[in-house]
Design a protein around this motif. Sequence first.
Motif, PDB file in Angstrom:
ATOM      1  N   LEU A  75       1.407  65.873 -25.940  1.00 53.84           N
ATOM      2  CA  LEU A  75       0.813  64.658 -26.112  1.00 53.84           C
ATOM      3  C   LEU A  75      -0.214  64.078 -24.176  1.00 53.84           C
ATOM      4  O   LEU A  75      -1.308  63.852 -24.780  1.00 53.84           O
ATOM      5  CB  LEU A  75       1.337  63.430 -26.206  1.00 53.84           C
ATOM      6  CG  LEU A  75       0.992  61.906 -26.494  1.00 53.84           C
ATOM      7  CD1 LEU A  75       0.413  61.869 -27.916  1.00 53.84           C
ATOM      8  CD2 LEU A  75       2.623  60.905 -27.127  1.00 53.84           C
ATOM      9  N   ALA A 172       4.644  56.736 -27.651  1.00 61.15           N
ATOM     10  CA  ALA A 172       4.833  57.789 -27.960  1.00 61.15           C
ATOM     11  C   ALA A 172       5.582  57.759 -29.462  1.00 61.15           C
ATOM     12  O   ALA A 172       5.787  58.646 -30.699  1.00 61.15           O
ATOM     13  CB  ALA A 172       4.926  59.050 -27.116  1.00 61.15           C
ATOM     14  N   GLU A 173       6.969  57.311 -28.698  1.00 55.19           N
ATOM     15  CA  GLU A 173       8.547  57.578 -30.225  1.00 55.19           C
ATOM     16  C   GLU A 173       8.285  56.909 -31.164  1.00 55.19           C
ATOM     17  O   GLU A 173       8.305  57.396 -32.765  1.00 55.19           O
ATOM     18  CB  GLU A 173       9.791  56.829 -29.376  1.00 55.19           C
ATOM     19  CG  GLU A 173      10.836  57.350 -29.640  1.00 55.19           C
ATOM     20  CD  GLU A 173      11.331  58.885 -30.215  1.00 55.19           C
ATOM     21  OE1 GLU A 173      12.568  59.112 -30.137  1.00 55.19           O
ATOM     22  OE2 GLU A 173      10.541  59.388 -29.145  1.00 55.19           O
ATOM     23  N   SER A 176       5.346  58.504 -33.424  1.00 56.56           N
ATOM     24  CA  SER A 176       6.183  59.676 -33.833  1.00 56.56           C
ATOM     25  C   SER A 176       7.003  60.104 -35.466  1.00 56.56           C
ATOM     26  O   SER A 176       6.448  60.136 -35.915  1.00 56.56           O
ATOM     27  CB  SER A 176       7.138  60.690 -32.704  1.00 56.56           C
ATOM     28  OG  SER A 176       6.963  61.972 -32.883  1.00 56.56           O
ATOM     29  N   ALA A 184       9.533  62.161 -30.838  1.00 62.37           N
ATOM     30  CA  ALA A 184       8.108  62.226 -29.925  1.00 62.37           C
ATOM     31  C   ALA A 184       8.310  64.010 -29.373  1.00 62.37           C
ATOM     32  O   ALA A 184       6.982  63.999 -28.778  1.00 62.37           O
ATOM     33  CB  ALA A 184       7.805  61.558 -28.546  1.00 62.37           C
ATOM     34  N   LEU A 187       6.497  66.500 -31.255  1.00 57.71           N
ATOM     35  CA  LEU A 187       5.177  66.788 -31.793  1.00 57.71           C
ATOM     36  C   LEU A 187       4.110  68.100 -31.246  1.00 57.71           C
ATOM     37  O   LEU A 187       4.236  68.790 -30.747  1.00 57.71           O
ATOM     38  CB  LEU A 187       4.463  66.205 -30.737  1.00 57.71           C
ATOM     39  CG  LEU A 187       4.784  64.116 -30.787  1.00 57.71           C
ATOM     40  CD1 LEU A 187       4.304  63.087 -30.476  1.00 57.71           C
ATOM     41  CD2 LEU A 187       4.068  63.998 -32.817  1.00 57.71           C
ATOM     42  N   ASP A 191      -0.589  67.155 -33.837  1.00 57.37           N
ATOM     43  CA  ASP A 191      -0.014  65.950 -34.134  1.00 57.37           C
ATOM     44  C   ASP A 191      -0.627  65.100 -32.236  1.00 57.37           C
ATOM     45  O   ASP A 191      -1.191  63.583 -33.131  1.00 57.37           O
ATOM     46  CB  ASP A 191       1.460  65.824 -33.638  1.00 57.37           C
ATOM     47  CG  ASP A 191       1.899  66.404 -35.383  1.00 57.37           C
ATOM     48  OD1 ASP A 191       1.064  66.964 -36.353  1.00 57.37           O
ATOM     49  OD2 ASP A 191       3.598  66.200 -35.012  1.00 57.37           O
TER      50      ASP A 191
END
Length: 245
Positions: A75, A172-173, A176, A184, A187, A191
Amino acid sequence: MARSKTFVGRLWRALASLVLLFAGLSVLSVALLRWIDPPYSAFMAERRIEAWVTHDRNYMFRHTWVDLARISPNLPLAVVASEDQKFPEHWGFDVEAIEKAYQLNQHSHRVHGASTISQQVAKNLYLWSGRSYFRKGLEAYFTLLIEGLWPKRRILEIYLNIAEFGDGTYGAEAASERFFHRPASRLSRSDAAILAAVLPSPERYSVAAPSRYILQRRDWILGQMQALGGSEMLSDIDAYPDRRR
């Protein structure tokens, strides 16, 4: 006349005191956030207040802080590839991108931006929405503070925890879990690339139902991630030449 001069002098001293107070508090705030995780951002607060004022019952706030070590390296690499490829080397501003955006905006009805990741952190964390020279000045000020007081990894960590990936979905968490039903840390490259693809306009584009444009942008980001050297590019980001921490 004497009274007028006295009043003006007092006014200038009061303004100078306010400026010094603001400068001191802002430096302290940025310095502390090098180690303290911000529970909220100004943009999150503004959006929640807007939803409350407009009685938007569909709005659902989602946010869970996770350290950078608990986010898949795919990410941060994807957002650098998508948003700010000069992130490891600049000091907050991509002058070349700013000049290019300025030239494009002279001949286009559509406004082209050139914000770096550091600038986006500054405006999302501390400022309000809108366009004005005053706000842009504050954005530049906070960007310089952030670049001067935080290592690059910390800037990425906070960015990935406050960026909006969908209406009411920050970080992010939360993104996701909402879109991929996994943390996350798990990922995949694809993704990560599709999350990065919607970042310019998460209110317009969807991770859950990506348009052809978003899928094309995802594929482009995947290619850029590879061209940048993969996650190894970020492993020594704070040791980049000419950056001293």
